[in-house]
Design an enzyme around this catalytic site. Structure first.
Site, PDB file in Angstrom:
ATOM      1  N   GLY A  55       0.575  -1.333  -0.089  1.00  0.00           N
ATOM      2  CA  GLY A  55      -0.072   0.055  -0.046  1.00  0.00           C
ATOM      3  C   GLY A  55       0.819   1.287   0.046  1.00  0.00           C
ATOM      4  N   HIS A  56       2.126   1.268  -0.075  1.00  0.00           N
ATOM      5  CA  HIS A  56       3.214   2.139   0.202  1.00  0.00           C
ATOM      6  C   HIS A  56       4.246   2.270  -1.003  1.00  0.00           C
ATOM      7  CE1 HIS A  56       5.575   5.336   2.222  1.00  0.00           C
ATOM      8  NE2 HIS A  56       4.463   5.743   2.600  1.00  0.00           N
ATOM      9  N   PHE A  57       3.966   2.494  -1.932  1.00  0.00           N
ATOM     10  CA  PHE A  57       2.839   2.746  -2.855  1.00  0.00           C
ATOM     11  C   PHE A  57       2.792   1.865  -3.905  1.00  0.00           C
ATOM     12  CE2 PHE A  57       4.313   6.761  -1.016  1.00  0.00           C
ATOM     13  CZ  PHE A  57       2.932   7.328  -0.532  1.00  0.00           C
ATOM     14  N   VAL A  62       7.946   2.624  -1.951  1.00  0.00           N
ATOM     15  CA  VAL A  62       8.747   3.598  -1.000  1.00  0.00           C
ATOM     16  C   VAL A  62       8.777   3.160   0.703  1.00  0.00           C
ATOM     17  CG1 VAL A  62       9.445   5.797  -0.171  1.00  0.00           C
ATOM     18  CG2 VAL A  62       8.633   5.414  -2.537  1.00  0.00           C
TER      19      VAL A  62
END
EC number: 4.2.1.59
Length: 152
Positions: A55-57, A62
Site C-alpha cells: 500500500g505504500h505505494f 517507497v
C-alpha cells in the site's frame, strides 16, 4: 587492530535473542559492528516482499519513513540490551524522535546501513544520533531517546 570494546557482529538469530520484535516488525537483519554500548551499525535489506509495500505505494514502492526510524530504534535497542548481558531480561522503550529528516527515498533492492551513536545517558534514559545510508548517501537521520527497563 580492533578496539577492546568492539563486540562481534550479530546475525538474525542473535538479534531475535536480543530484541522482542518478529516479522513483520523486525526491521534490522544484522548488526555488523557494535562498539561497547556507544555505537553500532545495523543492516536492513529492503525487499519488495515486505507487507508495507502493498500500500505504500503499489506503483512506486517507497519504504515508510516511520519504519526507517524504527530500524534506527531497533539498532539502538540492540546496543542497550547487549550491554546489559544475557542474565538480565530487559526491554527498551522508544520515547522520542527529534530532528527527523528524510533525504532520499528508500526502495526495494536498497540496503540501509544504519549508524547509531549514543550521545547522552542519564540513568536508564539514553539518547542516540542516527543516520540511515543507502550506497553511502544519507537517506534519513534522527535523534531518538529510549528508556531501558530491566527485569530486576
Amino acid at each position: 587492530m580492533v578496539a577492546a570494546t568492539t563486540l562481534e557482529a550479530v546475525d538474525i538469530m542473535g538479534l531475535m535473542k536480543l530484541l522482542p520484535h518478529r516479522y513483520p516488525f523486525l526491521m534490522i537483519d544484522r548488526i555488523i559492528d557494535i562498539d561497547g554500548d556507544d555505537s553500532a551499525i545495523g543492516i536492513k535489506n529492503v525487499t519488495i516482499n515486505e507487507p508495507h509495500f502493498q500500500g505504500h505505494f503499489p506503483e512506486q514502492p517507497v519504504m515508510p519513513g516511520v519504519l526507517i526510524v524504527e530500524a534506527m530504534a531497533q539498532t539502538a535497542g540492540a546496543i542497550c540490551i547487549r550491554s546489559l548481558g544475557a542474565s538480565k531480561p530487559s526491554l527498551v522503550y522508544f520515547l522520542t524522535i527529534d530532528n527527523a529528516k528524510f533525504r532520499k527515498p528508500v526502495v526495494p533492492g536498497d540496503q540501509l546501513k544504519i549508524h547509531v551513536k549514543k550521545i547522552k545517558k542519564r540513568g536508564n534514559l539514553l539518547k542516540f544520533a542516527c543516520e540511515a545510508l543507502v550506497d553511502g548517501t544519507k537517506a534519513a537521520e534522527a535523534e531518538i531517546s529510549a528508556m531501558m527497563v530491566t527485569g530486576d
